[in-house]
Design an enzyme around this catalytic site. Structure first.
Site, PDB file in Angstrom:
ATOM      1  N   LEU A   1       1.635   3.417  48.110  1.00  0.00           N
ATOM      2  CA  LEU A   1       2.372   2.184  48.347  1.00  0.00           C
ATOM      3  C   LEU A   1       3.669   2.128  47.550  1.00  0.00           C
ATOM      4  CD1 LEU A   1      -0.581  -0.397  48.332  1.00  0.00           C
ATOM      5  CD2 LEU A   1       0.852   0.212  50.301  1.00  0.00           C
ATOM      6  N   GLU A   2       3.635   2.649  46.336  1.00  0.00           N
ATOM      7  CA  GLU A   2       4.792   2.502  45.458  1.00  0.00           C
ATOM      8  C   GLU A   2       5.897   3.522  45.724  1.00  0.00           C
ATOM      9  OE1 GLU A   2       5.393   0.069  43.590  1.00  0.00           O
ATOM     10  OE2 GLU A   2       3.452  -0.901  43.309  1.00  0.00           O
ATOM     11  N   SER A   3       5.529   4.736  46.132  1.00  0.00           N
ATOM     12  CA  SER A   3       6.592   5.748  46.279  1.00  0.00           C
ATOM     13  C   SER A   3       6.293   6.817  47.319  1.00  0.00           C
ATOM     14  CB  SER A   3       6.850   6.439  44.936  1.00  0.00           C
ATOM     15  OG  SER A   3       5.766   7.289  44.574  1.00  0.00           O
TER      16      SER A   3
END
Length: 268
Positions: A124-126
């Site tokens: 989700l973050e990267s």
């Protein structure tokens, strides 16, 4: 001339009471000088302060972006998750679970966080480190946000934490780049979380959340572990594990998305 001005102002403010020194708003250079005094009082060396804050300027784009973000989570869970968890990201996540199985097993044994939760956050973050982890100079971003009076206490603390990362030698200044709120690395740690939860899991002697996958994944697990996450227990909404994930992100819809994504990765 700007560096000379910072030095003069720093000398004038070094004896000021830290709680009152860095007032938001007003002249930006005066504010930076006050933050410099606070940083030295907190143990950051003058050399690091000069390198990081000498000549720093405000970034209007940071404030403009911050003001646009207020509606990010104003969607239903179904609307939000459909934009964040698709077949491609799920398939890649399953590949990451296999590729890093041994590492994730070591992390689970030490921190008690299941691999699918860690990989879901990473995705989700990267996009597992393959996506955009930000190119904004972290010190400039945080100085801009700290000078803005809306959340000055929060971002003054983050600016001091960023200087401490430099002081520890975890990242050189040229690598202190991140997102629009100063988040750093593949799972987007604010500097205070970098200091508090960062783990040197590859034995390099530094915590590198930009390039070291062992450090990235172990630090993510450590944040959840310290926050009370218990392995083997449900992480659905309303459970203690769901509340433990609040340290990661306070938004209910985001934590539900982590859980949904983790279930998809685990085939549930």
């Amino acid at each position: 001339m700007r560096k000379l001005g910072l030095t003069v102002l720093f000398g004038a403010l070094i004896g000021a009471t830290p709680a009152l020194a860095a007032r938001c708003g007003g002249d930006f250079n005066t504010f930076v000088a006050a933050m410099s005094a606070e940083a030295q009082a907190a143990g950051v060396s003058p050399a690091v302060i000069s390198q990081a804050l000498g000549g720093v300027t405000q970034d209007p784009a940071v404030l403009a972006f911050d003001r646009r973000q207020r509606g990010t989570f104003n969607k239903t869970f179904e609307q939000y998750v459909s934009t964040r968890v698709g077949p491609g990201r799920i398939n890649m996540g399953r590949q990451m679970l296999q590729r890093h199985a041994a590492l994730l097993a070591r992390i689970e044994k030490r921190f008690g966080v299941p691999p699918e939760i860690i990989v879901a956050i990473w995705g989700l973050e990267s996009d597992y480190g393959k996506g955009d982890i930000g190119k904004m100079p972290v010190v400039r971003t945080l100085a801009t946000m700290a000078h803005d009076c809306r959340r000055t206490e929060l971002f003054q603390g983050e600016l001091l934490a960023a200087l401490k990362i430099l002081q520890r030698g975890d990242l050189p200044l040229q690598d202190m780049v991140g997102a629009f709120a100063g988040e750093i690395g593949q799972t987007q740690f604010l500097p205070s979380s970098y200091i508090k939860y960062g783990v040197d899991f590859d034995g390099s002697g530094q915590v590198d959340l930009r390039r070291s996958i062992p450090d990235v994944l172990a630090s993510t697990a450590n944040l959840l572990h310290v926050s009370g996450f218990k392995n083997g227990a449900s992480y659905s909404e309303g459970t203690p594990n769901f509340e433990a994930m609040r340290e990661w992100n306070r938004a209910t819809i985001y934590r539900k998305t982590i859980g949904y994504f983790a279930d998809q990765l685990a085939g549930r």
